[in-house]
Motif scaffolding. Structure first.
Motif, PDB file in Angstrom:
ATOM      1  N   ARG A  44      -6.833  40.045 -61.518  1.00 40.37           N
ATOM      2  CA  ARG A  44      -7.602  38.951 -60.919  1.00 40.37           C
ATOM      3  C   ARG A  44      -9.104  39.110 -61.143  1.00 40.37           C
ATOM      4  O   ARG A  44      -9.893  39.218 -60.209  1.00 40.37           O
ATOM      5  N   LEU A  45      -9.489  39.080 -62.385  1.00 41.01           N
ATOM      6  CA  LEU A  45     -10.887  39.305 -62.748  1.00 41.01           C
ATOM      7  C   LEU A  45     -11.694  38.016 -62.646  1.00 41.01           C
ATOM      8  O   LEU A  45     -11.293  36.978 -63.152  1.00 41.01           O
ATOM      9  N   ASN A  46     -12.844  38.103 -61.968  1.00 43.31           N
ATOM     10  CA  ASN A  46     -13.802  37.000 -61.961  1.00 43.31           C
ATOM     11  C   ASN A  46     -15.083  37.515 -62.573  1.00 43.31           C
ATOM     12  O   ASN A  46     -15.584  38.570 -62.166  1.00 43.31           O
ATOM     13  N   LEU A  47     -15.606  36.768 -63.540  1.00 47.21           N
ATOM     14  CA  LEU A  47     -16.747  37.299 -64.272  1.00 47.21           C
ATOM     15  C   LEU A  47     -17.519  36.145 -64.896  1.00 47.21           C
ATOM     16  O   LEU A  47     -16.919  35.155 -65.331  1.00 47.21           O
ATOM     17  N   ASP A  48     -18.853  36.250 -64.906  1.00 45.89           N
ATOM     18  CA  ASP A  48     -19.678  35.296 -65.633  1.00 45.89           C
ATOM     19  C   ASP A  48     -20.659  36.062 -66.496  1.00 45.89           C
ATOM     20  O   ASP A  48     -21.288  37.000 -66.021  1.00 45.89           O
ATOM     21  N   VAL A  49     -20.775  35.672 -67.728  1.00 48.44           N
ATOM     22  CA  VAL A  49     -21.788  36.250 -68.599  1.00 48.44           C
ATOM     23  C   VAL A  49     -22.625  35.093 -69.116  1.00 48.44           C
ATOM     24  O   VAL A  49     -22.089  34.065 -69.538  1.00 48.44           O
ATOM     25  N   TYR A  50     -23.973  35.269 -69.037  1.00 46.85           N
ATOM     26  CA  TYR A  50     -24.881  34.169 -69.369  1.00 46.85           C
ATOM     27  C   TYR A  50     -25.519  34.406 -70.725  1.00 46.85           C
ATOM     28  O   TYR A  50     -25.659  35.551 -71.157  1.00 46.85           O
ATOM     29  N   PRO A  51     -25.922  33.335 -71.377  1.00 44.38           N
ATOM     30  CA  PRO A  51     -26.644  33.508 -72.636  1.00 44.38           C
ATOM     31  C   PRO A  51     -27.936  34.270 -72.384  1.00 44.38           C
ATOM     32  O   PRO A  51     -28.562  34.087 -71.329  1.00 44.38           O
ATOM     33  N   GLY A  52     -28.329  35.091 -73.298  1.00 47.15           N
ATOM     34  CA  GLY A  52     -29.581  35.817 -73.172  1.00 47.15           C
ATOM     35  C   GLY A  52     -29.521  37.029 -72.279  1.00 47.15           C
ATOM     36  O   GLY A  52     -30.545  37.564 -71.899  1.00 47.15           O
ATOM     37  N   GLU A  53     -28.330  37.462 -71.933  1.00 49.77           N
ATOM     38  CA  GLU A  53     -28.269  38.687 -71.134  1.00 49.77           C
ATOM     39  C   GLU A  53     -27.336  39.710 -71.779  1.00 49.77           C
ATOM     40  O   GLU A  53     -26.472  39.366 -72.584  1.00 49.77           O
ATOM     41  N   ILE A  54     -27.581  40.964 -71.425  1.00 49.10           N
ATOM     42  CA  ILE A  54     -26.691  42.032 -71.854  1.00 49.10           C
ATOM     43  C   ILE A  54     -25.875  42.430 -70.636  1.00 49.10           C
ATOM     44  O   ILE A  54     -26.430  42.847 -69.615  1.00 49.10           O
ATOM     45  N   PHE A  55     -24.594  42.236 -70.764  1.00 47.74           N
ATOM     46  CA  PHE A  55     -23.717  42.556 -69.642  1.00 47.74           C
ATOM     47  C   PHE A  55     -22.912  43.795 -70.002  1.00 47.74           C
ATOM     48  O   PHE A  55     -22.264  43.835 -71.049  1.00 47.74           O
ATOM     49  N   GLY A  56     -22.977  44.788 -69.154  1.00 47.89           N
ATOM     50  CA  GLY A  56     -22.227  46.014 -69.418  1.00 47.89           C
ATOM     51  C   GLY A  56     -20.942  46.032 -68.619  1.00 47.89           C
ATOM     52  O   GLY A  56     -20.961  45.883 -67.402  1.00 47.89           O
ATOM     53  N   LEU A  57     -19.845  46.172 -69.335  1.00 44.81           N
ATOM     54  CA  LEU A  57     -18.551  46.289 -68.660  1.00 44.81           C
ATOM     55  C   LEU A  57     -18.249  47.785 -68.661  1.00 44.81           C
ATOM     56  O   LEU A  57     -17.925  48.356 -69.698  1.00 44.81           O
TER      57      LEU A  57
END
Ligand SMILES: Nc1ncnc2c1ncn2[C@@H]1O[C@H](COP(=O)(O)OP(=O)(O)O)[C@@H](O)[C@H]1O
Ligand SMILES: [Mg+2]
Lengths: 392, 335
Positions: A44-57
């Motif tokens: 049940r993963l909820n996640l948002d990644v936006y343009p112009g950002e570095i998201f670390g998983l």
């Protein structure tokens, strides 16, 4: 759900990112779940990644990072829930998604008898790039990852780190809007890692792409991530900037480091016991440090006690014993520690919840028996190919 | 797991993809594979072995034909005997050599198609590009078949040219047509083995195991299949002294059983194509043979005779493909 609430709360806290955060997320996951048989790899993963950002998983091996990425690319089908990449459903429109996403798989391989450039040329052609554009881009990305002078050597002569750089170049060839890198720094030397992270930073700033980075090497990537999501046993247990997480997890727990000079007759155990008996000290743990011959301890402090009083008490005790103090510092939690606290906390509550929510007879079985087995299976399956990779 | 859908897109998605990319994925894969094949050692080895063996067979065949030229002259399709004639020193005619080698060639070009990419670690990278999974299979199949087809066609042409020089007879249009039909049939046949080997490469994760399984199937089919078929037919055989109809039915059954094997299918079709006096494949009753006028068939009549065999070979190939697709679609990318 706790994670999504935190996620939404985050924008206000970092004004620098409000501009990019005002945009629509380019990757979203809602209730994304992947089961392998009865084993839940992503829960049940909820996640948002936006343009112009570095998201670390971020998360340990087997946490479900790679599985999540494969679902984003349409290479693995979600059991339930949904994921959107650039507004598209990767299961229904895999080609449109793959056209826009550059992906570096975990332990990416190349055709050993082709040169680095030829390998990238194949990728370019699979992406239907025109010949001229392709050659230009290939040269550019090879230079960006520092492989320009080895580009025309066969890949079988590359080191593992060079292959990883080539993998990053490969992901960049198609000029993607979204870059997904799975363990991009594993085999690269520290200086190379710094260069890579710098390159990623520049790419994101220059082109406004979204970068999703999966890694278990937290300290390496923490400096470059705008936000991180901490993954454990298939669940995203926290999302936020590194600072936010440090405050969230480190705030109620502080640690000081005490060092004394080791003399021939110093009794380490006795000093440890004496430190533990000081007011405000919850736990004492010997912490050997490289580079000096001192005896060092990490003291965990009671969050309710005053830190300065405890420090003063420790100082008095050391002086009273006639020892030479070499160190008395406060340590701020590193991402590693945050991470350990978070994961341990999560696993502990998870175990409790499961025992409570299942039948008395089966409870222990579900919480204990399932994970290690599949982790072991996975490890043994990856074994030969990993070894093979070293040889190349 | 509820509502299990395949990752395979709907036909509508594919149509939209086609308009944007014109279905180029498989061609790109094929082009790369082709370049790989032509530079590969297995290609050169195959070319050398087949070329030399072909020349050796045709040398002996032409020798035999020359020795027997006086009686043989005027016999129909003399030129084609170059491919079929056997002698004491050399029991292998050219077509026998080819029908023996083709399955092995198909296996050699296909057994590591997918699992090879897997063990190189290139599969996830390849499938993350904007192509369909079946583009990978199709492209590799097309490239393999093209390479083998080219080799086969050139070796056949070489044999024909050599025979032409040694025998000094020019083949008639019918002979040439039969040769071409036989090459096409052989390509269909090798395509079946290639598809089967690729199926193994999808289903079996280790290339060495896949090669062994494919090879084992070939060996079992060529060594034991006819034996098993006749044993089965023998077990079902009517008691001695029963009506001849029952005996004929049993013989037919035995033949139908052996025709389940692609090797039999190919050999029957080959014989019918290269030998114009073969009027039928299968059980011939004495009264049929009595009534038959000894004559030769035209090429289109021969084609009619081999049509069922050719269709069966294509159907088996399609079956291998279908199974390979389904397995590949359901597989995890990493393994
Ligand atoms: N094909 C599979 N069958 C069964 N379990 C799998 C399969 N692939 C992955 N897993 C399991 O799913 C979990 C998550 O794996 P993965 O996403 O690779 O983790 P990470 O990338 O975070 O290290 C692991 O426990 C692994 O054993
Ligand atoms: Mg992983």
């Amino acid at each position: 759900m706790a994670t999504s609430a935190l996620d939404r709360a985050a924008p206000g806290s970092r004004p620098a990112r409000t501009r990019s955060r005002a945009k629509e997320p380019i990757i979203t996951a809602r209730g994304l779940t992947k089961m392998y048989g009865t084993f839940t790899a992503v829960d049940r993963l909820n996640l948002d990644v936006y343009p112009g950002e570095i998201f670390g998983l971020l998360g340990p091996n087997g946490a479900g990072k790679t599985t999540t990425i494969l679902m984003m690319l349409g290479l693995s089908e979600p059991t339930s829930g949904e994921v959107r990449v650039a507004g598209l459903d990767p299961t229904r429109r895999p080609l449109d998604v793959k056209r826009r996403v550059g992906y570096l798989p975990d332990d990416a391989g190349f055709y050993p008898t082709l040169t680095g450039r030829q390998n990238l040329r194949y990728t370019a052609r699979l992406n239907s790039l025109a010949r001229g554009t392709a050659e230009d881009r290939i040269s550019t990305v090879l230079a960006q990852v520092g492989l320009a002078d080895r580009a025309d050597d066969r890949v079988e002569t590359y080191s593992r780190g060079m292959r990883q750089r080539l993998g990053i170049a490969d992901a960049l060839v198609k000029d993607p809007d979204i870059l997904i890198l799975d363990e991009p720094t594993v085999a690269i030397d520290p200086i190379g890692v710094a260069e890579m992270l710098d390159l990623m930073r520049r790419l994101v700033q220059g082109r406004g792409i979204a970068l999703l980075l999966a890694s278990h090497l937290l300290d390496q990537v923490q400096s470059v991530c705008d936000r991180v999501g901490i993954f454990s046993a298939g669940r995203l247990i926290n999302v936020g900037s590194v600072d936010e997480l440090a405050r969230r997890y480190g705030g109620d727990r502080s640690e000081i480091l005490v060092g004394v000079e080791a003399a021939p007759r110093t009794d380490a155990a006795a000093i440890g016991a004496r430190l533990a008996s000081q007011p405000g000290v919850v736990a004492v743990e010997p912490r050997p440090m490289s580079g000096d011959g001192d005896l060092n301890w990490a003291l965990t402090l009671d969050p309710k006690a005053s830190e300065s009083e405890t420090r003063a008490a420790v100082l008095r005790a050391i002086l009273a014993d006639g020892l030479l103090l070499t160190r008395l510092t406060r340590t701020s939690p590193s991402l590693d520690q945050i991470y350990r606290t978070a994961v341990e906390g999560h696993l502990a509550t998870k175990g409790r919840v499961e025992v409570r929510s299942t039948e008395p007879g089966t409870g222990t079985q579900t919480s204990g028996g399932r994970r290690p087995r599949s982790v072991g299976r996975r490890a043994s399956r990856r074994g030969p190919s990993a070894r093979k990779g070293e040889r190349r | 797991m509820t509502a299990r859908r395949l990752t395979r897109p709907t036909w509508l998605d594919r149509v939209s993809d086609f308009s944007t990319q014109a279905g180029r994925g498989w061609r790109t894969v094929a082009a790369k594979e082709l370049a790989d094949h032509v530079l590969s050692r297995r290609f050169l080895v195959l070319l050398a072995i087949l070329g030399l063996a072909a020349l050796a067979t045709v040398y002996f065949s032409s020798q035999l034909i020359r020795d027997a030229a006086t009686q043989a002259s005027g016999s129909p399709a003399l030129f084609l005997r170059l491919f079929t004639v056997t002698g004491d020193q050399f029991p292998f005619p050219f077509f026998g050599l080819v029908s023996f080698v083709l399955p092995l060639v198909g296996i050699a070009f296909g057994f590591d198609a997918i699992n090879g990419e897997r063990s190189l670690g290139t599969l996830p990278r390849l499938l993350a590009q904007p192509i369909h999974r079946d583009d990978v299979i199709n492209g590799k199949f097309a490239a393999g078949l093209l390479v083998i087809g080219l080799i086969l066609a050139s070796v056949t042409a070489l044999v024909a040219a050599f025979g032409l020089l040694r025998l000094g007879i020019t083949p008639g249009a019918g002979d040439v047509a039969r040769m071409i039909a036989w090459v096409v049939l052989s390509i269909v046949y090798v395509g079946l083995w290639l598809a089967f080997a690729m199926l193994c490469s999808v289903a079996i994760l280790r290339a060495a195991t896949a090669a062994l399984v494919a090879f084992g199937v070939w060996l079992a089919l060529s060594l034991f299949f006819n034996l098993v078929a006749s044993l089965l037919a023998g077990a079902l055989a009517p008691a001695a002294g029963t009506a001849p109809d029952a005996l004929v039915a049993n013989a037919r059954l035995e033949q139908q059983l052996t025709e389940l094997s692609p090797i039999t299918l190919y050999q029957e079709a080959t014989v019918a194509l290269l030998n114009p006096s073969v009027r039928t494949v299968g059980v011939v009753l004495p009264q049929q043979a009595d009534r038959a006028i000894p004559s030769t068939l035209s090429i289109d009549q021969s084609l009619l005779v081999v049509w069922p065999q050719a269709v069966a070979l294509v159907a088996l190939t399609v079956l291998c493909f279908a199974v390979a697709y389904v397995i590949f679609m359901r597989q995890e990318v990493r393994a």
